[in-house]
Design a protein around this motif. Structure first.
Motif, PDB file in Angstrom:
ATOM      1  N   GLU A 235       0.830  -1.212   0.000  1.00  0.00           N
ATOM      2  CA  GLU A 235       0.000   0.000   0.000  1.00  0.00           C
ATOM      3  C   GLU A 235       0.859   1.255   0.000  1.00  0.00           C
ATOM      4  O   GLU A 235       0.495   2.262  -0.606  1.00  0.00           O
ATOM      5  CB  GLU A 235      -1.011  -0.054   1.148  1.00  0.00           C
ATOM      6  N   GLU A 236       2.035   1.176   0.610  1.00  0.00           N
ATOM      7  CA  GLU A 236       2.957   2.323   0.538  1.00  0.00           C
ATOM      8  C   GLU A 236       3.388   2.585  -0.900  1.00  0.00           C
ATOM      9  O   GLU A 236       3.736   3.692  -1.267  1.00  0.00           O
ATOM     10  CB  GLU A 236       4.186   2.069   1.413  1.00  0.00           C
ATOM     11  N   ARG A 237       3.325   1.537  -1.724  1.00  0.00           N
ATOM     12  CA  ARG A 237       3.671   1.722  -3.149  1.00  0.00           C
ATOM     13  C   ARG A 237       2.430   2.025  -3.987  1.00  0.00           C
ATOM     14  O   ARG A 237       2.485   2.043  -5.220  1.00  0.00           O
ATOM     15  CB  ARG A 237       4.375   0.467  -3.671  1.00  0.00           C
ATOM     16  N   GLY A 238       1.292   2.214  -3.327  1.00  0.00           N
ATOM     17  CA  GLY A 238       0.082   2.657  -4.039  1.00  0.00           C
ATOM     18  C   GLY A 238      -0.908   1.551  -4.346  1.00  0.00           C
ATOM     19  O   GLY A 238      -1.988   1.817  -4.874  1.00  0.00           O
ATOM     20  N   ALA A 239      -0.580   0.289  -4.046  1.00  0.00           N
ATOM     21  CA  ALA A 239      -1.494  -0.822  -4.380  1.00  0.00           C
ATOM     22  C   ALA A 239      -2.718  -0.798  -3.471  1.00  0.00           C
ATOM     23  O   ALA A 239      -2.659  -0.286  -2.347  1.00  0.00           O
ATOM     24  CB  ALA A 239      -0.754  -2.149  -4.224  1.00  0.00           C
ATOM     25  N   ARG A 240      -3.835  -1.356  -3.976  1.00  0.00           N
ATOM     26  CA  ARG A 240      -5.079  -1.399  -3.183  1.00  0.00           C
ATOM     27  C   ARG A 240      -5.497  -2.839  -2.962  1.00  0.00           C
ATOM     28  O   ARG A 240      -5.537  -3.637  -3.910  1.00  0.00           O
ATOM     29  CB  ARG A 240      -6.204  -0.664  -3.935  1.00  0.00           C
ATOM     30  N   ARG A 241      -5.861  -3.157  -1.711  1.00  0.00           N
ATOM     31  CA  ARG A 241      -6.291  -4.521  -1.388  1.00  0.00           C
ATOM     32  C   ARG A 241      -7.761  -4.710  -1.726  1.00  0.00           C
ATOM     33  O   ARG A 241      -8.578  -3.817  -1.489  1.00  0.00           O
ATOM     34  CB  ARG A 241      -6.073  -4.787   0.114  1.00  0.00           C
ATOM     35  N   LEU A 242      -8.090  -5.851  -2.281  1.00  0.00           N
ATOM     36  CA  LEU A 242      -9.486  -6.205  -2.515  1.00  0.00           C
ATOM     37  C   LEU A 242      -9.975  -6.962  -1.286  1.00  0.00           C
ATOM     38  O   LEU A 242      -9.401  -7.992  -0.912  1.00  0.00           O
ATOM     39  CB  LEU A 242      -9.623  -7.084  -3.764  1.00  0.00           C
ATOM     40  N   ALA A 243     -11.026  -6.436  -0.640  1.00  0.00           N
ATOM     41  CA  ALA A 243     -11.550  -7.097   0.562  1.00  0.00           C
ATOM     42  C   ALA A 243     -12.172  -8.424   0.161  1.00  0.00           C
ATOM     43  O   ALA A 243     -12.969  -8.483  -0.782  1.00  0.00           O
ATOM     44  CB  ALA A 243     -12.588  -6.202   1.233  1.00  0.00           C
ATOM     45  N   ALA A 244     -11.803  -9.492   0.856  1.00  0.00           N
ATOM     46  CA  ALA A 244     -12.291 -10.831   0.482  1.00  0.00           C
ATOM     47  C   ALA A 244     -12.082 -11.792   1.636  1.00  0.00           C
ATOM     48  O   ALA A 244     -11.201 -11.573   2.474  1.00  0.00           O
ATOM     49  CB  ALA A 244     -11.506 -11.338  -0.738  1.00  0.00           C
ATOM     50  N   PRO A 245     -12.861 -12.877   1.663  1.00  0.00           N
ATOM     51  CA  PRO A 245     -12.493 -13.971   2.568  1.00  0.00           C
ATOM     52  C   PRO A 245     -11.267 -14.694   1.990  1.00  0.00           C
ATOM     53  O   PRO A 245     -10.794 -14.326   0.910  1.00  0.00           O
ATOM     54  CB  PRO A 245     -13.729 -14.885   2.537  1.00  0.00           C
ATOM     55  N   PHE A 246     -10.781 -15.705   2.668  1.00  0.00           N
ATOM     56  CA  PHE A 246      -9.603 -16.429   2.170  1.00  0.00           C
ATOM     57  C   PHE A 246     -10.049 -17.718   1.470  1.00  0.00           C
ATOM     58  O   PHE A 246     -11.112 -18.268   1.782  1.00  0.00           O
ATOM     59  CB  PHE A 246      -8.619 -16.675   3.320  1.00  0.00           C
ATOM     60  N   PRO A 247      -9.251 -18.178   0.495  1.00  0.00           N
ATOM     61  CA  PRO A 247      -9.731 -19.266  -0.378  1.00  0.00           C
ATOM     62  C   PRO A 247      -9.642 -20.653   0.262  1.00  0.00           C
ATOM     63  O   PRO A 247      -8.990 -21.546  -0.247  1.00  0.00           O
ATOM     64  CB  PRO A 247      -8.814 -19.144  -1.600  1.00  0.00           C
ATOM     65  N   LEU A 248     -10.312 -20.801   1.396  1.00  0.00           N
ATOM     66  CA  LEU A 248     -10.345 -22.092   2.088  1.00  0.00           C
ATOM     67  C   LEU A 248     -11.770 -22.623   2.047  1.00  0.00           C
ATOM     68  O   LEU A 248     -12.701 -21.937   2.482  1.00  0.00           O
ATOM     69  CB  LEU A 248      -9.882 -21.927   3.534  1.00  0.00           C
ATOM     70  N   GLY A 249     -11.927 -23.824   1.511  1.00  0.00           N
ATOM     71  CA  GLY A 249     -13.257 -24.415   1.396  1.00  0.00           C
ATOM     72  C   GLY A 249     -13.985 -23.903   0.159  1.00  0.00           C
ATOM     73  O   GLY A 249     -13.492 -23.035  -0.578  1.00  0.00           O
ATOM     74  N   ALA A 250     -15.183 -24.463  -0.060  1.00  0.00           N
ATOM     75  CA  ALA A 250     -15.956 -24.120  -1.262  1.00  0.00           C
ATOM     76  C   ALA A 250     -16.413 -22.661  -1.216  1.00  0.00           C
ATOM     77  O   ALA A 250     -16.205 -21.894  -2.164  1.00  0.00           O
ATOM     78  CB  ALA A 250     -17.170 -25.056  -1.360  1.00  0.00           C
ATOM     79  N   GLU A 251     -16.996 -22.263  -0.106  1.00  0.00           N
ATOM     80  CA  GLU A 251     -17.508 -20.887   0.007  1.00  0.00           C
ATOM     81  C   GLU A 251     -16.385 -19.863   0.037  1.00  0.00           C
ATOM     82  O   GLU A 251     -16.474 -18.809  -0.594  1.00  0.00           O
ATOM     83  CB  GLU A 251     -18.286 -20.735   1.321  1.00  0.00           C
TER      84      GLU A 251
END
Ligand code: SF4
Length: 422
Positions: A235-251
């Motif tokens: 983020e200090e380099r300007g990147a933006r995080r996409l809010a998301a759950p983590f890829p564990l399990g089907a959901e």
């Protein structure tokens, strides 16, 4: 121990901060999976004989080729003076690079002994980088148990990489996926993103010269929940995080992929078409384990920082009951999408104290206790069934195709206990 009053979360999950002793491996442990991931990197631990033993025994059983890690042991002779230690380090690195010319990226990894703490590894890395450039880049980070738990070693390593990543575009059409994933998992995700029409790059890359660029136009998805410093550096380099759950399990996997699809304007119908086969296979693979895990009472000790996403998976997809979810550190923003999916009333203990956690665990007598190696044996001796949390880092568990394997990791100790009781 300073126990604070419980805090209600937005979705009536109880988040309780706690402070006290912990029993976790140090950040050196993450070298075990990082050295396999970045194939032309080498991890030189600057540490004691204890560090050498830890890393050797943690990784020993998994080495099939010459390892890409070693320990420069600081012994009594080195205590004579810091100047000698710097010279000694330079000598060790020179010998290493001569013997292993394929190395492109060298990490000097700091540890706990006070002699190592006094040694300025960032200056050593700069000095060696200037000497070995352009063939070899030298970076440093700390894996010390005073500063890091075992997954924070990966965070520190990736954060050290970020300042040297190539400059990205103002408008970036690629997605950056951040966090070390097993190659097989990375390939599956790259294919899914390609089918969605998204070009994905991965940090860390498999080779030093292919590290992804980052800049003001970069949108990134965290693949692991323990990358606080890496996210800050991006983020200090300007990147933006996409809010998301983590890829564990089907959901979790669907939610994670959907966050990227929505950010990149992918048609929802296309998203459903692309994800449907994997999702179907994941639910099929999960079904037999749901029968075994449904209604089982699970207690998490703090260890990997994967606890909250794993608890969400067990509660929602396996119908398990959560007694307590202890975690070494809770990043509320990174875990927001996970916390809001936990069942109401779940107790999450941020920084769970070992003694208090043990008292509550013993009183609750859960069906399954997820904990570090150090706790597993004594708890098994007391008749509790345990799962080693470190296995969840050594096993590919992310994505649709691994959902069944993830569930199996929790079902296996219950099977073993049932067989022992018979
Ligand atoms: Fe080395 Fe410290 Fe880890 Fe022990 S806890 S192995 S001394 S870095």
């Amino acid at each position: 121990m300073n126990a604070h009053a419980p805090q209600p979360a937005a979705c009536d999950v109880e988040i309780r901060p706690e402070r006290g002793q912990r029993a976790v491996f140090c950040g050196l442990t993450s070298i075990v999976w990082l050295h396999r991931k970045i194939q032309d990197a080498f991890f030189l631990v600057v540490g004691s004989r204890t560090c050498a033993h830890l890393i050797q025994s943690a990784a020993g059983v998994m080495i099939f080729a010459e390892p890409r890690f070693a320990t420069a042991i600081i012994d009594e002779r080195d205590l004579a003076g810091l100047a000698d230690m710097n010279e000694e380090l330079d000598r060790v690195v020179t010998r290493l690079i001569e013997r292993r010319p394929e190395i492109r990226l060298l990490f000097l990894v700091g540890s706990c002994p006070s002699e190592v703490i006094k040694l300025d590894l960032s200056r050593a890395a700069l000095r060696l980088s200037q000497r070995l450039a352009p063939e070899v880049r030298v970076l440093n980070y700390s894996g010390s148990g005073i500063e890091t738990t075992f997954t924070q070693g990966e965070d520190a390593c990736l954060a050290a990489l970020v300042p040297g990543l190539p400059e990205g575009m103002e408008v970036d059409d690629d997605l950056l996926v951040v966090g070390a994933l097993a190659d097989i998992v990375e390939d599956q995700f790259a294919r899914l993103f390609a089918e969605l029409g998204i070009r994905a790059r991965f940090l860390p890359a498999r080779r030093a010269e292919r590290m992804p660029s980052v800049g003001r136009g970069t949108r990134y998805l965290l693949a692991q929940p323990f990358l606080t410093d890496t996210a800050r550096a991006l983020e200090e380099r300007g990147a933006r995080r996409l809010a998301a759950p983590f890829p564990l399990g089907a959901e979790g996997t669907t939610g994670w992929l959907r966050a990227a699809a929505e950010a990149f304007g992918i048609d929802p119908a296309r998203f459903d078409t692309v994800t449907a086969p994997g999702l179907r296979r994941a639910w099929q693979a999960l079904a037999p384990y749901r029968e075994k895990l449904a209604g089982k009472r699970v207690f998490f000790f703090p260890d990997s920082q994967l606890e909250v996403p794993l608890a969400r998976f067990l509660a929602r997809e396996m119908a398990a009951e959560l007694v307590e979810v202890g975690t070494p550190y809770l990043h509320r923003a990174h875990l927001a999408a996970e916390i809001e999916q936990l069942p109401g009333g779940t107790r999450v203990v941020d920084g769970q104290s070992l003694d208090d956690g043990l008292d509550r665990c013993r009183a609750a007598r859960p069906d399954l206790t997820v904990c570090g190696l150090g706790l597993a044996n004594p708890l098994e001796a007391e008749g509790l069934t345990t799962k080693w949390s470190i296995e969840l880092l050594f096993t590919p568990i992310q994505g649709y195709e691994q959902a069944g394997d993830l569930a199996e990791l929790f079902a296996r100790p219950l099977d073993r206990r049932a067989r022992l009781e018979v």
